[in-house]
Every structure is written in C-alpha cells, then in structure tokens.
Design a protein around this motif. Structure first.
Motif, mmCIF file in Angstrom:
data_model
loop_
_atom_site.group_PDB
_atom_site.id
_atom_site.type_symbol
_atom_site.label_atom_id
_atom_site.label_comp_id
_atom_site.label_asym_id
_atom_site.label_seq_id
_atom_site.Cartn_x
_atom_site.Cartn_y
_atom_site.Cartn_z
ATOM 1 N N GLU A 44 0.842 -1.189 0.000
ATOM 2 C CA GLU A 44 0.000 0.000 0.000
ATOM 3 C C GLU A 44 0.880 1.243 0.000
ATOM 4 O OE1 GLU A 44 -3.049 0.026 3.023
ATOM 5 O OE2 GLU A 44 -3.146 -2.167 3.038
ATOM 6 N N ALA A 45 0.495 2.227 -0.787
ATOM 7 C CA ALA A 45 1.223 3.493 -0.863
ATOM 8 C C ALA A 45 0.254 4.631 -0.606
ATOM 9 C CB ALA A 45 1.880 3.649 -2.228
ATOM 10 N N GLU A 46 0.735 5.673 0.085
ATOM 11 C CA GLU A 46 -0.129 6.808 0.391
ATOM 12 C C GLU A 46 0.215 8.049 -0.417
ATOM 13 O OE1 GLU A 46 2.221 8.375 4.407
ATOM 14 O OE2 GLU A 46 0.398 7.175 4.592
ATOM 15 N N ASN A 47 1.207 7.932 -1.296
ATOM 16 C CA ASN A 47 1.508 9.016 -2.229
ATOM 17 C C ASN A 47 2.183 8.427 -3.460
ATOM 18 O OD1 ASN A 47 4.546 9.185 -1.910
ATOM 19 N ND2 ASN A 47 3.940 9.636 0.204
ATOM 20 N N GLY A 48 2.297 9.248 -4.502
ATOM 21 C CA GLY A 48 2.818 8.754 -5.759
ATOM 22 C C GLY A 48 4.265 8.310 -5.691
ATOM 23 N N ARG A 49 5.089 9.015 -4.957
ATOM 24 C CA ARG A 49 6.500 8.636 -4.864
ATOM 25 C C ARG A 49 6.654 7.290 -4.174
ATOM 26 N NH1 ARG A 49 9.562 14.372 -3.560
ATOM 27 N NH2 ARG A 49 9.003 15.353 -5.533
ATOM 28 N N GLN A 50 5.876 7.090 -3.133
ATOM 29 C CA GLN A 50 5.934 5.808 -2.441
ATOM 30 C C GLN A 50 5.469 4.685 -3.361
ATOM 31 O OE1 GLN A 50 3.309 5.300 0.987
ATOM 32 N NE2 GLN A 50 4.973 4.293 2.096
ATOM 33 N N ALA A 51 4.482 4.962 -4.197
ATOM 34 C CA ALA A 51 3.996 3.956 -5.144
ATOM 35 C C ALA A 51 5.104 3.546 -6.105
ATOM 36 C CB ALA A 51 2.797 4.492 -5.915
ATOM 37 N N VAL A 52 5.824 4.527 -6.645
ATOM 38 C CA VAL A 52 6.919 4.228 -7.569
ATOM 39 C C VAL A 52 7.979 3.373 -6.883
ATOM 40 C CG1 VAL A 52 8.772 5.231 -8.969
ATOM 41 C CG2 VAL A 52 6.516 6.310 -8.930
ATOM 42 N N GLU A 53 8.329 3.730 -5.652
ATOM 43 C CA GLU A 53 9.351 2.982 -4.910
ATOM 44 C C GLU A 53 8.896 1.558 -4.618
ATOM 45 O OE1 GLU A 53 9.957 5.354 -1.461
ATOM 46 O OE2 GLU A 53 10.989 6.974 -2.532
ATOM 47 N N LEU A 54 7.628 1.400 -4.217
ATOM 48 C CA LEU A 54 7.134 0.068 -3.862
ATOM 49 C C LEU A 54 7.028 -0.855 -5.066
ATOM 50 C CD1 LEU A 54 4.385 0.733 -1.144
ATOM 51 C CD2 LEU A 54 6.543 -0.496 -0.875
#
Length: 225
Positions: free
Chosen positions: A34-44
C-alpha cells in the motif's frame, strides 16, 4: 490458482482500508503493498513488483498520473488501473495515453474493482460502465464524421507535472526547488514553460487547471464504499 498481486496507491487511509478489505474477500487477488503518495507507489513497485497497481490520481508529493508514467517507463509490464473522482472524457483519454490499462470512477469502483483487476491482468482494458458507454459513442461519432481530430491536450514533461502539482499545493519556488532537488532558477524555467504551454499566466490559473485535471483535489471525496 496463482493470485493476482495488487498494490494499492491511495492517500486516504479509510479508502485504502475499504479497498483492501473488499479485495481480501477475493480468492484470486492478493494485496501485497500500500502506498499513500505517488512517490511511495513508484518505490514500492520496484520492490514488490505487483501485477496490477490500483492508482488514485490526486495524491500528495507525486500525483498518480506522473507516478503511472514513471512506473510504466521502468516496468512496462505492470498493469495500472486508475481510480479518480474525475470522469471528463479528455482527461480519461490523456491518462490512457500515458499507458494505463483501465479507468474507474472512484464513487462506483467498489462494484466492479475485482472484475477490472482481472481484466487488466489479462491484458484487456477496463472502464467504468458510464465511461465505456461514452467512449464507444464517441468512437462511433468519429467514424460517422470521418474521424475528425479532437482538441489536443497540451503535453507536459515529467518534471513540469511535478512542478505543476507543487505550485497547485501552494509551494513557493524555494520549497519546490528543495522538494525536487533542483535550483530555484530551474523551477522558474519550468513554471514559465507551464504557463506558455497551457496559456495560463498566473498561479491561481495553474491551480485551477491542476484541480480540473484531477492532479490535486478541491475537496476530499471518500465515498467509494
């Protein structure tokens, strides 16, 4: 039966929890991150390599549109299913042009999300019924009219999208520069480029544009369930 591994990217915790609880009821779908922002989504995505990303558009730090572009550039096999409160046809077309596999209107997504995840995982496209109906109608209209070209949507670079979001979130040039690790002069250059491309000549206008395109939210909407 192999599970479809899904990453949820959504900044509202209550919506993420609702999506996760709903998908956990599906025997062939597994939420692996789960990601709470776009940057975290890219990293995950680079760490857990999901089959499908369920991506909200209006997220802090990096919006879902730009996160989608970056993910698909690095991992083109990833399927991305967009969630948004916006259903404007031009906006849908722009997001799909980036490479998303499907588009769901957030308020009605709960009824079709598992079906949509399975469809995009199989290499198909999937739209909320009301969007699919309008797209089919427009295609028929284009054929009847000799496929006249529609109004072009300005193309913004990845960095311009990031700068636009931070401007719309109220960040000053210095804050934007610090956030993106670039110089203030470079921020000013991107700001001017945005104004030229969009024919918008003040910060308020850029903010209104970002809201209209779903890059940031004008109001919190968490009516998915």
């Amino acid at each position: 039966m192999n599970s479809i591994n899904v990453l949820l990217a959504e900044d509202h915790q209550i919506v993420r929890e609702g999506l996760r609880a709903m998908l956990n009821l599906e025997p062939d779908i597994k939420v692996i991150g789960e990601a709470e922002n776009g940057r975290q989504a890219v990293e995950l995505v680079s760490k857990v390599r999901p089959d499908v990303v369920v991506m909200d558009i209006a997220m802090p730090l990096l919006n879902g549109m730009e996160a989608t572009r970056q993910i698909l550039q690095a991992f083109p096999g990833t399927k991305i299913l967009i969630l948004s409160a916006h259903s404007d046809d031009a906006y849908v077309a722009m997001v799909m042009a980036i490479g998303a596999s499907g588009y769901l209107i957030k308020q009605t997504a709960a009824h079709v999300l598992p079906e949509a995840i399975r469809a995009v995982h199989q290499g198909k496209t999937y739209f909320s019924p009301i969007i699919a109906k309008r797209r089919n109608h427009q295609k028929q209209k284009d054929r009847d009219q000799g496929e006249l070209p529609g109004k072009a949507v300005p193309t913004l670079s990845a960095r311009e999208m990031e700068v636009l979001q931070l401007i719309a979130e109220g960040k000053a040039n210095k804050e934007t520069a610090d956030e993106l690790h670039i110089s203030v002069k470079t921020v000013e250059k991107h700001r001017q480029s945005l104004m030229d491309k969009l024919n918008i000549h003040d910060t308020a206008g850029l903010t209104r544009y970002a809201i209209s395109m779903g890059i940031i939210e004008n109001s919190v909407q968490v009516t998915i369930l």
